[in-house]
Design an enzyme around this catalytic site. Structure first.
Site, PDB file in Angstrom:
ATOM      1  N   HIS A 312       0.820  -1.208   0.000  1.00 32.45           N
ATOM      2  CA  HIS A 312       0.000   0.000   0.000  1.00 32.45           C
ATOM      3  C   HIS A 312       0.855   1.259   0.000  1.00 32.45           C
ATOM      4  O   HIS A 312       0.439   2.291  -0.543  1.00 32.45           O
ATOM      5  CB  HIS A 312      -0.931   0.011   1.215  1.00 32.45           C
ATOM      6  N   GLY A 313       2.027   1.205   0.614  1.00 31.04           N
ATOM      7  CA  GLY A 313       2.886   2.386   0.636  1.00 31.04           C
ATOM      8  C   GLY A 313       3.941   2.281   1.715  1.00 31.04           C
ATOM      9  O   GLY A 313       3.893   1.407   2.589  1.00 31.04           O
TER      10      GLY A 313
END
Length: 375
Positions: A312-313
């Protein structure tokens, strides 16, 4: 132009889907026009956002790796090819945290990278003996699920791609696809939009009660919005003759975290289960890395959920989100193994209701971390 959002997008989507519908109703092959449709939609969406050069560079990079590995798979190690295929994703995620990498931006790169990696793994394992550049390109660039999933599987995708549908079969897919598009649009626009505009947007940015309200509101918003987007992607895929897999299955009825991840963002959780957790655990058992076999399982959960967070990051709240779910999955495993009442409670009556209640709140708190509120 944001996929599955705005009248202009839906107008262009319907316009470019008409030839596919005509071909399907006539019993003609859909795969060539399907790739044309995907490329046209990608050009429209990514071109408006100025990301078309990045998308082109990403495709050429992944295509070069695919063609090289297809030809020299016995000489090129998989442990080298997977990091190379993941490099564009790493650069994009790094750009979200460190300005020096901010040049790299690409919508949907997380989903497209996983498809590129899976194709390499399938070639390595022999699950797919031969994969043409056309088939690989269509799988990688398949527009309906390019921006937000679901993450389809290469073998399953190819079985639909190469199957010639009769007009009667296509009519059935057409009906289902239209209903999924309508239902998905309703879910994302009506309950999702109302929750965002009238519940979340007016909330103060700090304070215990506003944060508690945000926890419930954001969980419901994300479900309606994300499930709606997934449904629209599935419906679009159906109109192209591709049975894109479901991504949600009543997740808030889950009695524990394992069950919840089998119901929420199903395509991501099963992808990580098959290509991260299972491969790590089986390799660890084969090589006898740990004296206690359960150690491999616990570490497998940590590796899997941390990969999910990083996917996701690289921002702190995404890493914390991955660590949080790593702990919950390990706790779930320990309770299943060492506390017999837990298994009994999950099955029926008040115990099951209590487990569902607790599981929902544990997951909702994780989404509060995921949202980055307070960071």
């Amino acid at each position: 132009m944001t996929p599955y959002s705005g009248l202009l997008f839906f107008y262009l989507l319907a316009l470019l889907l008409l030839p596919a519908v005509a071909l399907g109703l006539l019993g003609k092959p859909l795969k060539i026009y399907g790739l044309i449709f995907s490329v046209l939609m990608l050009v429209l969406v990514f071109g408006e956002g100025g990301q078309l050069p990045t998308l082109t560079a990403f495709y050429l990079w992944e295509a070069a790796l695919f063609l090289a590995y297809r030809r020299w798979r016995k000489k090129l190690p998989l442990w080298l090819m997977v990091p190379l295929a993941s490099l564009p994703l790493v650069l994009v995620k790094a750009g979200e945290v460190w300005p020096v990498f901010a040049l790299f931006r690409l919508l949907g790169i997380s989903y497209m990278t996983f498809r590129a990696v899976e194709a390499l793994i399938n070639l390595h394992d022999g699950a797919i003996k031969n994969l043409s550049l056309f088939q690989w390109s269509y799988f990688l660039l398949f527009f309906p699920s390019a921006s937000s999933g679901p993450i389809d599987r290469c073998q399953r995708f190819l079985s639909d791609l190469e199957r010639r549908l009769t007009p009667q079969e296509y009519i059935g897919l057409l009906r289902q696809g239209i209903w999924k598009l309508i239902g998905g649009a309703f879910s994302a626009i009506v309950p999702g939009g109302i929750i965002w505009q009238y519940w979340l947007a007016p909330l103060p940015e700090s304070g215990f009660l506003p944060t508690l309200s945000y926890l419930y509101g954001y969980t419901l918003f994300l479900f309606f919005n994300f499930a709606g987007s997934s449904s629209m992607a599935i419906g679009t895929g159906y109109l192209l003759g591709i049975r894109v897999p479901e991504n949600f299955s009543q997740p808030f009825l889950s009695a524990d975290m394992k069950e919840l991840w089998a119901r929420w963002h199903i395509s991501l959780s099963t992808w990580l289960r098959d290509y991260v957790y299972t491969r790590f655990v089986m390799d660890s058992l084969k090589k006898k890395r740990f004296e206690n076999q359960r150690t491999a399982s616990y570490l497998g959960y940590i590796l899997t959920m941390m990969t999910m967070g990083i996917w996701h990051g690289l921002s702190p709240h995404y890493l914390l989100y991955g660590a949080y779910h790593s702990a919950l999955m390990c706790l779930n495993e320990a309770l299943d193994l060492h506390w017999k009442p837990f298994k009994r409670w999950k099955k029926q009556g008040f115990g099951q209701a209590a487990c569902v209640f607790v599981t929902f709140h544990l997951f909702a708190f994780g989404l509060l971390i995921f949202s980055g509120r307070g960071w």
